[in-house]
Design an enzyme around this catalytic site. Structure first.
Site, PDB file in Angstrom:
ATOM      1  N   CYS A  99       1.180  -1.404  -0.194  1.00 41.54           N
ATOM      2  CA  CYS A  99       0.225   0.198  -0.183  1.00 41.54           C
ATOM      3  C   CYS A  99       1.092   1.439  -0.215  1.00 41.54           C
ATOM      4  O   CYS A  99       1.729   1.626   1.061  1.00 41.54           O
ATOM      5  CB  CYS A  99      -1.312   0.001   1.247  1.00 41.54           C
ATOM      6  SG  CYS A  99      -1.965   1.812   1.413  1.00 41.54           S
ATOM      7  N   GLU A 153      -3.764   0.999  -5.772  1.00 42.44           N
ATOM      8  CA  GLU A 153      -2.654   0.022  -5.939  1.00 42.44           C
ATOM      9  C   GLU A 153      -2.264  -0.142  -7.445  1.00 42.44           C
ATOM     10  O   GLU A 153      -3.535  -0.074  -7.872  1.00 42.44           O
ATOM     11  CB  GLU A 153      -3.283  -1.441  -5.640  1.00 42.44           C
ATOM     12  CG  GLU A 153      -2.251  -2.318  -5.644  1.00 42.44           C
ATOM     13  CD  GLU A 153      -1.433  -2.180  -5.035  1.00 42.44           C
ATOM     14  OE1 GLU A 153      -0.042  -1.314  -4.911  1.00 42.44           O
ATOM     15  OE2 GLU A 153      -1.107  -2.471  -3.876  1.00 42.44           O
TER      16      GLU A 153
END
Length: 238
Positions: A2, A109
């Site tokens: 992340c 992402e």
């Protein structure tokens, strides 16, 4: 992993279910493009009081352990693999004594495709807050005076695990999601060393069910530039 996330509301609006006792005096404003070394709000339980005081505080993203020579090490520690924490000196003590919850609206992402990477915005389907399991540390700057309010740096890392379900088709890692009910156990400062492994395993095992509740859509490549920060970043790409 992340590497970017979103806090679309004032942080205090995201943590109602976590029952925060004290809010820091200066909390970061909403942001649609939080990157490593930037500041974000985290929740932690301070064991300095009895019972522990639950705090919402501003912290730098990227863990800086107390033994670090300078804060630059944090730029490489914005994520930590949950399954490796006990084997890493960088994270081992924080896992036992300094666990945090990172509230967010969603995160980005990048999916590898032919010709490059495509950014996706991943968020709860009901637009409720999401929570990442994290760790925090305090680092003392030896170059600053004892009475300098900036002498102590609070920093954090976001834990990750193997991706599952539709998130696995985007990236092989995902944040370690937890819900509001589990947050109490995760933050509990009375958890002893022997039970921390069970606590971590429970979080890892519960994360896939939370991942199944998330939606995602492709967004503009503009999110790749950390200088861009507006609601347009989370809008579906044209």
């Amino acid at each position: 992993m992340c590497g970017r996330f979103v806090v679309a509301n004032v942080a205090s609006e995201l943590v109602g279910v976590l029952r925060v006792d004290v809010e820091g005096e200066v909390l970061p404003p909403p942001s649609y493009n939080i990157a490593p070394t930037a500041r974000a709000a985290i929740v932690l339980d301070s064991a300095k009081t009895e019972p522990a005081t639950r705090r919402l505080e501003s912290a730098r993203w990227g863990l800086v352990p107390g033994w670090a020579k300078d804060p630059s090490i944090g730029s490489r520690a914005f994520n930590a693999r949950a399954e490796e924490l006990e084997d890493k000196p960088m994270f081992r003590n924080a896992l036992i004594k300094r666990r945090a919850v990172v509230p967010a609206s969603g995160y980005y992402e990048w999916k590898q495709v032919d010709g490059g990477k495509v950014p996706h915005y991943i968020h709860p389907a009901d637009d409720q807050p999401m929570f990442f399991a994290g760790l925090y540390e305090w680092w003392k700057d030896p170059a600053k005076a004892d009475d300098d309010p900036d002498r102590w740096l609070l920093s954090f890392t976001i834990l990750t695990r193997d991706s599952v379900g539709h998130l696995g088709s985007i990236h092989d890692r995902m944040p370690l999601f937890i819900d509001g009910d589990f947050a109490d156990a995760w933050l509990d400062t009375d958890t002893d060393d022997h039970n921390v492994r069970d606590l971590l395993d429970a979080a890892i095992d519960a994360a896939p069910a939370l991942a199944d509740t998330l939606d995602d859509h492709v967004v503009s490549s503009a999110v790749g530039n950390v200088r861009n920060d507006s609601p347009d970043l989370i809008a579906p790409a044209a």
